[in-house]
Scaffold this active site. Structure first.
Site, PDB file in Angstrom:
ATOM      1  N   PRO A 363       0.924  -1.085   0.019  1.00  0.00           N
ATOM      2  CA  PRO A 363      -0.032   0.056  -0.031  1.00  0.00           C
ATOM      3  C   PRO A 363       0.774   1.278   0.001  1.00  0.00           C
ATOM      4  CG  PRO A 363      -0.082  -1.153   2.047  1.00  0.00           C
ATOM      5  CD  PRO A 363       0.964  -2.022   1.274  1.00  0.00           C
ATOM      6  N   ASP A 539       5.851   2.285   2.140  1.00  0.00           N
ATOM      7  CA  ASP A 539       4.863   1.140   2.254  1.00  0.00           C
ATOM      8  C   ASP A 539       4.297   1.458   3.795  1.00  0.00           C
ATOM      9  OD1 ASP A 539       3.911  -1.261   3.128  1.00  0.00           O
ATOM     10  OD2 ASP A 539       5.653  -2.543   2.873  1.00  0.00           O
ATOM     11  N   HIS A 540       2.841   1.746   3.589  1.00  0.00           N
ATOM     12  CA  HIS A 540       2.173   2.181   4.710  1.00  0.00           C
ATOM     13  C   HIS A 540       1.797   1.164   5.704  1.00  0.00           C
ATOM     14  CE1 HIS A 540       0.009   5.040   6.696  1.00  0.00           C
ATOM     15  NE2 HIS A 540      -0.908   5.805   5.986  1.00  0.00           N
ATOM     16  N   ARG A 541       2.297  -0.174   5.427  1.00  0.00           N
ATOM     17  CA  ARG A 541       2.023  -1.132   6.439  1.00  0.00           C
ATOM     18  C   ARG A 541       3.069  -0.753   7.557  1.00  0.00           C
ATOM     19  NH1 ARG A 541       2.986  -6.403   2.922  1.00  0.00           N
ATOM     20  NH2 ARG A 541       4.643  -5.180   2.253  1.00  0.00           N
TER      21      ARG A 541
END
Ligand code: CAO
Length: 567
Positions: A363, A539-541
């Site tokens: 994401p 990476d929004h994780r």
């Protein structure tokens, strides 16, 4: 004792056959006609037997290798007793003076492995087999160009073959001058470290005595490993750039048909298939027991697996949850006008796969900022004379690398990677930064190690050296491994901004646009300032907006006043 080289016999007109099973190990005693490996071509499976009985002292192939007729499989050592009654005509005899040595590196080219070495007192010449050098991975890579022909005279450093992985092309040079006496490979096949490439006849004086060289060779190997432990860490959890089959590839939403419970083989352990097919099945997430084998004795072939996946894809998503991506229609563009269709390089195709994998599975968020580099630019330009004297070039990039290294140290999450399937986060206590380089062969990302510990001059010299090596296809695999963060600068080429794709397993990448002078309000008036557009994709994780904002703000602060880099 005599050594016999076992080679691939006539494989029935196929260009290449895949090694699906290796039936022996180094040290095994084998009888004449005992199977060594199972090959699978597009037409058949075949077991390749040993021509002689003896001890397997070298295995030159591994599961998954694609071999052509004449390729070397193994070396079997026979004793005098073994030889009694054996027909040695079908095996190639190699005298016992073998050594495994790391060849003299040619410039920056990969160090070439030479195996077995034989000397002929009669002719004043010796023969050595040049093998695929350390390519930093156990995986096979493509041999895309064969640059020599039989009988050709080569000088030391001449390119023998060009290999291509998902990250780069690499020339394999001749370790010594000589004449090509045998070619074991062909363009288009896949090779692995240790595979024989060519047999080279070299003048005797060019060959050092095996007994003298063995210790030296071993110590060279030891030094290499000590100098670059990363390259020796095959099997570490981080995928190497040469890892061609993507480990975390986007899952194909395969929803296999329900298993009948009576076969007792839901995991496929009772299915008849070679390791290469089993590995592929695992990567596709396909239970082997569900696949009907069409090979001999019901053996599951690669084609069976492909057909199974295709059938499942074509039958649509009705059989399970999860979206199935609609296929792009195939269009004949020639109906609209003249066209040229060209093959894409393997590097281009694998880069495409990696990009798509990252794009679909990570994401992404991209955050933008402008760094005021007016003072930095004045400082940089004032150093032009010194840069010339040092024989280097000082672009904004070395300053950006240095500033990013400092900001990464105080924002360690940006220099981390997801591990254990997302359960843990690995923080790296080193600052290695990848640098995207645009080359005619495609995009490659050499890595500058320990950027935080280097001066801007050292970084500038390394940027120049690595960019040149990248363009000359001279990068070694170890020089493309281990980055924790990547910089992609399009400033010299153009464009104010772009949204780079995270280079997994890294969690962030910095895109750098073209710097321009723009009016900036200083509280009283508009002042002309040189602004450098930055775009941080993450990476929004792992990385939150706050983490990214803090990193970008610190980075811009350092670029605004490089003295901050020493605080
Ligand atoms: N804004 C304005 N000018 C810039 C600039 C920027 N952000 N960055 C560099 N420049 C200038 C340099 O100062 C130099 O000019 P001078 O000679 O007058 O100083 C000129 O542009 C050429 O720079 P360069 O390209 O030789 O050197 P570099 O250090 O900027 O970049 C490298 C080196 C290897 C990164 C670059 O050549 C390259 O390959 N870039 C492409 C990377 C890429 O493809 N990224 C996209 C990946 S995703 O598809």
């Amino acid at each position: 004792m005599t050594k016999h080289t076992i080679i691939v016999p006539d494989i029935g007109g196929s260009d290449a056959a895949e090694v699906v099973e290796v039936l022996v190990a180094v040290g095994d005693e084998v009888a004449e006609d005992q199977g060594l490996v199972v090959l699978e071509s597009d037409k058949a499976s075949m077991e390749i037997p040993s021509d002689v009985s003896g001890t397997v002292v070298e295995l030159l192939v591994a599961e998954g290798d694609a071999l052509a007729e004449g390729a070397t499989l193994a070396i079997v050592e026979t004793t005098a007793a073994d030889q009694l009654g054996q027909d040695t005509a079908s095996a190639e005899v190699v005298p016992d003076s073998t050594v495994e040595a790391t060849g003299s590196g040619v410039g920056d080219a990969p160090e070439v492995t030479e195996v077995p070495l034989t000397e002929s007192a009669n002719t004043g010449s010796a023969e050595l087999v040049v093998a695929v050098p350390d390519i930093g991975t156990d995986e096979a890579v493509d041999l895309i160009e064969l640059e020599i022909e039989l009988g050709q005279t080569v000088t030391e450093g001449d390119t023998l073959v060009v290999l291509e992985s998902d990250k780069a092309s690499m020339d394999v040079p001749a370790p010594q001058a000589g004449v090509i006496r045998e070619i074991f490979v062909s363009a288009g096949q896949q090779v692995k470290e240790g595979d024989s490439l060519v047999r080279l006849e070299v003048p005797t004086r060019a060959v050092s005595k095996p007994s003298d060289d063995k210790d030296a060779a071993l110590s060279t190997v030891a030094q290499e490993i000590a100098a670059d432990p990363a390259s020796a860490q095959v099997g570490s959890s981080e995928p190497t750039p040469f890892h061609i089959e993507p480990k975390n590839q986007t899952a194909i939403p395969v929803n296999p048909p329900q298993q009948s419970s009576d076969d007792g083989a839901e995991d496929g352990s009772e299915s008849y298939a070679g390791p290469a097919v089993r590995k592929l099945a695992r990567e596709f997430g396909v239970p082997l027991a569900a696949v009907r084998g069409t090979g001999p004795r019901g053996r599951v072939l690669k084609e069976d697996l492909h057909r199974y996946v295709q059938d499942v894809m074509e039958s649509g998503s009705s059989r399970g949850s999860g979206p199935v991506l609609p296929e792009f229609p195939s269009i004949d563009f020639s109906q609209f006008g003249p066209v040229d269709v060209v093959d894409r390089s393997r590097l281009d195709k694998l880069t495409a796969t990696n990009m798509q994998r990252s794009w679909l599975s990570v994401p992404h968020v991209t955050q933008f900022d402008d760094a005021d580099i007016s003072d930095l630019e004045n400082f940089r330009k004032s150093l032009k004379g010194e840069a010339d004297r040092r024989g280097t070039k000082l672009t904004p990039l070395p300053f950006l690398l240095k500033a990013a290294a400092v900001a990464l140290k105080s924002n360690p999450k940006i220099n981390s990677s997801l591990s254990d399937g997302g359960d843990t986060l690995t923080f790296k206590n080193y600052v290695h930064i990848g640098m995207a380089v645009d080359t005619p062969a495609g995009l490659v990302v050499p890595v500058i190690r320990d950027v935080d510990q280097k001066s801007v001059w050292d970084i500038a010299a390394e940027v120049l050296e690595l960019a040149e090596k990248a363009r000359d296809r001279k990068l070694r695999p170890a020089e493309m491994q281990g980055a924790g963060f990547t910089l992609s600068s399009l400033g010299a080429i153009g464009g104010r901004g772009f949204t780079p794709i995270v280079n997994t397993p890294e969690v962030a990448i910095l895109g750098i646009g073209r710097a321009d002078i723009r009016p900036v309000w200083d509280g009283d008036a508009f002042a002309p300032r040189k602004l450098l557009p930055l775009a941080l994709s993450y990476d929004h994780r792992v990385v939150n907006g706050g983490d990214a904002g803090r990193f970008l703000t610190e980075l811009c602060g350092i670029l605004g006043d490089m003295r901050r880099a020493i605080l």
